[in-house]
Design an enzyme around this catalytic site. Structure first.
Site, PDB file in Angstrom:
ATOM      1  N   ASP A  26      14.370   3.719  32.274  1.00 16.97           N
ATOM      2  CA  ASP A  26      13.883   4.408  33.474  1.00 16.97           C
ATOM      3  C   ASP A  26      14.072   5.905  33.266  1.00 16.97           C
ATOM      4  OD1 ASP A  26      13.813   5.575  36.209  1.00 16.97           O
ATOM      5  OD2 ASP A  26      13.674   3.482  36.822  1.00 16.97           O
ATOM      6  N   ILE A  27      13.032   6.672  33.534  1.00 17.93           N
ATOM      7  CA  ILE A  27      13.056   8.117  33.268  1.00 17.93           C
ATOM      8  C   ILE A  27      13.992   8.860  34.237  1.00 17.93           C
ATOM      9  CG2 ILE A  27      11.094   8.854  34.722  1.00 17.93           C
ATOM     10  CD1 ILE A  27      11.538   9.826  31.055  1.00 17.93           C
ATOM     11  N   GLU A  37       7.377   2.143  44.383  1.00 15.18           N
ATOM     12  CA  GLU A  37       6.843   3.375  43.813  1.00 15.18           C
ATOM     13  C   GLU A  37       5.712   3.101  42.825  1.00 15.18           C
ATOM     14  OE1 GLU A  37      10.002   6.004  42.322  1.00 15.18           O
ATOM     15  OE2 GLU A  37       8.564   6.731  40.844  1.00 15.18           O
ATOM     16  N   HIS A  48       8.232  -4.834  38.043  1.00 11.51           N
ATOM     17  CA  HIS A  48       9.266  -4.483  37.066  1.00 11.51           C
ATOM     18  C   HIS A  48      10.639  -4.854  37.593  1.00 11.51           C
ATOM     19  CE1 HIS A  48       8.370  -1.018  39.653  1.00 11.51           C
ATOM     20  NE2 HIS A  48       9.658  -0.723  39.592  1.00 11.51           N
ATOM     21  N   HIS A  90      14.628  -3.798  37.337  1.00  4.06           N
ATOM     22  CA  HIS A  90      15.597  -2.781  36.934  1.00  4.06           C
ATOM     23  C   HIS A  90      16.843  -3.490  36.394  1.00  4.06           C
ATOM     24  CE1 HIS A  90      13.835   0.719  39.263  1.00  4.06           C
ATOM     25  NE2 HIS A  90      13.327  -0.273  39.959  1.00  4.06           N
TER      26      HIS A  90
HETATM   27  P1  AMP Z   1      10.255   1.311  42.116  1.00  6.17           P
HETATM   28  O1  AMP Z   1       8.758   1.051  42.013  1.00  6.17           O
HETATM   29  O2  AMP Z   1      10.653   1.749  43.488  1.00  6.17           O
HETATM   30  O3  AMP Z   1      11.062   0.154  41.594  1.00  6.17           O
HETATM   31  O4  AMP Z   1      10.576   2.554  41.197  1.00  6.17           O
HETATM   32  C1  AMP Z   1       9.883   2.804  40.008  1.00  6.17           C
HETATM   33  C2  AMP Z   1      10.833   3.280  38.951  1.00  6.17           C
HETATM   34  O5  AMP Z   1      10.053   3.639  37.823  1.00  6.17           O
HETATM   35  C3  AMP Z   1      11.680   4.489  39.344  1.00  6.17           C
HETATM   36  O6  AMP Z   1      13.057   4.188  39.139  1.00  6.17           O
HETATM   37  C4  AMP Z   1      11.177   5.592  38.395  1.00  6.17           C
HETATM   38  O7  AMP Z   1      12.201   6.465  37.973  1.00  6.17           O
HETATM   39  C5  AMP Z   1      10.601   4.800  37.255  1.00  6.17           C
HETATM   40  N1  AMP Z   1       9.526   5.486  36.553  1.00  6.17           N
HETATM   41  C6  AMP Z   1       8.430   6.064  37.093  1.00  6.17           C
HETATM   42  N2  AMP Z   1       7.660   6.612  36.139  1.00  6.17           N
HETATM   43  C7  AMP Z   1       8.286   6.365  34.951  1.00  6.17           C
HETATM   44  C8  AMP Z   1       7.990   6.685  33.602  1.00  6.17           C
HETATM   45  N3  AMP Z   1       6.897   7.360  33.244  1.00  6.17           N
HETATM   46  N4  AMP Z   1       8.880   6.283  32.647  1.00  6.17           N
HETATM   47  C9  AMP Z   1       9.998   5.608  32.981  1.00  6.17           C
HETATM   48  N5  AMP Z   1      10.311   5.266  34.242  1.00  6.17           N
HETATM   49  C10 AMP Z   1       9.481   5.653  35.226  1.00  6.17           C
END
Ligand code: AMP
Length: 131
Positions: free
Chosen positions: A28-29, A87, A92, A94
């Site tokens: 995760d970035i 988001e 996905h 975590h």
């Molecule tokens: P959520 O959809 O709420 O589970 O959150 C999406 C997750 O994806 C967040 O923790 C972001 O930090 C992560 N994220 C978004 N864009 C990227 C990316 N380009 N590379 C890695 N992680 C990402």
């Protein structure tokens, strides 16, 4: 195409951790903890519980193997698991190394994670990964 599909296709860079024919894992970035990893299916589905039974079983098995690698590579008591998905509309999981309950707090992200440390962390998890 979601941002995660672009990552899987190699169009957007990532700190890759593991891959098989159906799933992909990368850091995760905006990690809440070092080693915070996302596990995604290569086939796009927004909501994780829309994934069919066989595929979600296989996804969980892949996530387990990634979690085992995180546990080897990153000092932690356990690896926690969470699904949010508000988001990015690409299902996905975590995976987060935990020392204490607060390590799972998504309001507590590491500010400006050092790219060199991210790269090293991903490489160490990748080395420990067994599919
Ligand atoms: P959520 O959809 O709420 O589970 O959150 C999406 C997750 O994806 C967040 O923790 C972001 O930090 C992560 N994220 C978004 N864009 C990227 C990316 N380009 N590379 C890695 N992680 C990402």
């Amino acid at each position: 195409m979601t941002i995660f599909s672009k990552i899987i296709a190699g169009e957007i860079p990532c700190y890759k951790v593991a891959e098989n024919d159906r799933f992909f894992a990368f850091l995760d970035i905006n990690p809440v903890n070092w080693g915070h990893t996302l596990v995604v299916p290569k086939q796009e589905t927004d909501y994780i519980f829309d994934i069919d039974d066989e595929q979600i079983g296989a996804m969980m098995q892949f996530a387990k193997h990634v979690a085992e690698a995180i546990k080897v590579a990153v000092p932690c008591r356990k690896v926690g698991m969470a699904v949010i998905g508000l988001e990015v509309p690409h299902a996905h999981i975590h995976l987060i190394p935990l020392q204490q309950e607060g390590d799972m707090d998504f309001k507590n992200k590491i500010a400006d994670p050092d790219p060199a440390r991210m790269k090293q962390t991903a490489e160490e998890i990748a080395r420990a990964f067994r599919n």
